[in-house]
Design an enzyme around this catalytic site. Structure first.
Site, PDB file in Angstrom:
ATOM      1  N   ASN A 157      41.541  35.343  39.415  1.00  0.00           N
ATOM      2  CA  ASN A 157      40.314  35.482  39.223  1.00  0.00           C
ATOM      3  C   ASN A 157      39.864  36.278  38.164  1.00  0.00           C
ATOM      4  OD1 ASN A 157      40.978  37.529  40.894  1.00  0.00           O
ATOM      5  ND2 ASN A 157      39.148  37.751  41.674  1.00  0.00           N
ATOM      6  N   VAL A 158      38.713  35.739  37.607  1.00  0.00           N
ATOM      7  CA  VAL A 158      38.051  36.455  36.229  1.00  0.00           C
ATOM      8  C   VAL A 158      36.474  36.594  36.686  1.00  0.00           C
ATOM      9  CG1 VAL A 158      37.635  36.224  33.713  1.00  0.00           C
ATOM     10  CG2 VAL A 158      39.451  35.471  34.846  1.00  0.00           C
ATOM     11  N   GLU A 163      42.109  29.696  41.519  1.00  0.00           N
ATOM     12  CA  GLU A 163      42.742  28.363  41.371  1.00  0.00           C
ATOM     13  C   GLU A 163      41.948  27.698  40.407  1.00  0.00           C
ATOM     14  OE1 GLU A 163      41.146  30.373  43.948  1.00  0.00           O
ATOM     15  OE2 GLU A 163      41.287  29.487  45.835  1.00  0.00           O
TER      16      GLU A 163
HETATM   17  N1  THU Z   1      38.066  34.152  44.899  1.00  0.00           N
HETATM   18  C1  THU Z   1      39.116  33.314  44.162  1.00  0.00           C
HETATM   19  O1  THU Z   1      39.538  33.549  43.179  1.00  0.00           O
HETATM   20  N2  THU Z   1      39.400  32.203  44.915  1.00  0.00           N
HETATM   21  C2  THU Z   1      38.904  31.540  46.032  1.00  0.00           C
HETATM   22  O2  THU Z   1      39.068  30.648  46.551  1.00  0.00           O
HETATM   23  C3  THU Z   1      38.060  32.572  46.924  1.00  0.00           C
HETATM   24  C4  THU Z   1      37.267  33.589  45.915  1.00  0.00           C
HETATM   25  C5  THU Z   1      37.467  35.266  44.142  1.00  0.00           C
HETATM   26  C6  THU Z   1      36.350  35.257  43.391  1.00  0.00           C
HETATM   27  C7  THU Z   1      35.799  36.498  43.293  1.00  0.00           C
HETATM   28  O3  THU Z   1      36.148  37.218  42.480  1.00  0.00           O
HETATM   29  C8  THU Z   1      36.624  37.366  44.680  1.00  0.00           C
HETATM   30  O4  THU Z   1      37.578  36.525  44.973  1.00  0.00           O
HETATM   31  C9  THU Z   1      35.683  37.748  45.798  1.00  0.00           C
HETATM   32  O5  THU Z   1      34.867  36.547  46.105  1.00  0.00           O
END
Ligand code: THU
Length: 152
Positions: A46-47, A59
């Site tokens: 995640n970014v 994802e």
């Molecule tokens: N997040 C993801 O990377 N994938 C998901 O399917 C759910 C949420 C991340 C987004 C954010 O940076 C952090 O988790 C908290 O919501």
């Protein structure tokens, strides 16, 4: 590799990817590992952004990578892990499931790949894993087939 070994290797790759998350606002680090039909593994994390709503999920980041390489139609499986490294170096004991937007993004690649992809939602330590077909997590999806864009 056996199916279990493949799953465990994907979970390990997702955990490694999570170590490269940029998540200074939520502190929740997510990693995703995509398995392609040729056995290659492509990862994402995640970014986040100071403008919070612009966050990219792990994802989605990983799917963007395969789309940009011309591999959107090569997906077979994904593993996802997540948690808070300041609390638990192994990213927690609960499986992480993909958010709604990510399910839609995964569906695009799944339809293009003509595969009801396997989705492994795992705890960081890999001990708790819930595996699904994408159609279970995201039934009756809208996708490229509805636009007549998937040739037989
Ligand atoms: N997040 C993801 O990377 N994938 C998901 O399917 C759910 C949420 C991340 C987004 C954010 O940076 C952090 O988790 C908290 O919501």
């Amino acid at each position: 590799m056996t199916d279990d070994a493949t799953r465990d290797a994907l979970i390990a790759a997702a955990r490694d990817a999570a170590s490269r998350a940029y998540a200074p606002y939520s502190g929740f680090h997510v990693g995703a590992a995509l398995l392609l039909k040729n056995g290659d593994v492509v990862t994402g994390a995640n970014v986040e952004n100071a403008s919070y709503g612009l966050t990219l999920c792990a994802e989605t980041a990983a799917i963007a990578k395969i789309a940009n390489e011309g591999w959107i139609g090569e997906l077979t499986e994904i593993a996802i892990v997540g948690g808070r490294p300041e609390r638990d170096a192994l990213l927690g004991s609960d499986p992480v499931h993909p958010c709604g937007r990510c399910r839609q993004m995964l569906n695009e690649a799944a339809e293009r790949s003509k595969t009801d992809i396997l989705v492994h939602c795992a705890s960081g330590d890999g001990k708790a894993v819930q595996s699904y077909r994408l159609s279970e997590l995201f039934p009756a999806a809208f996708g490229p087939k509805d636009l007549g864009l998937i040739p037989d």
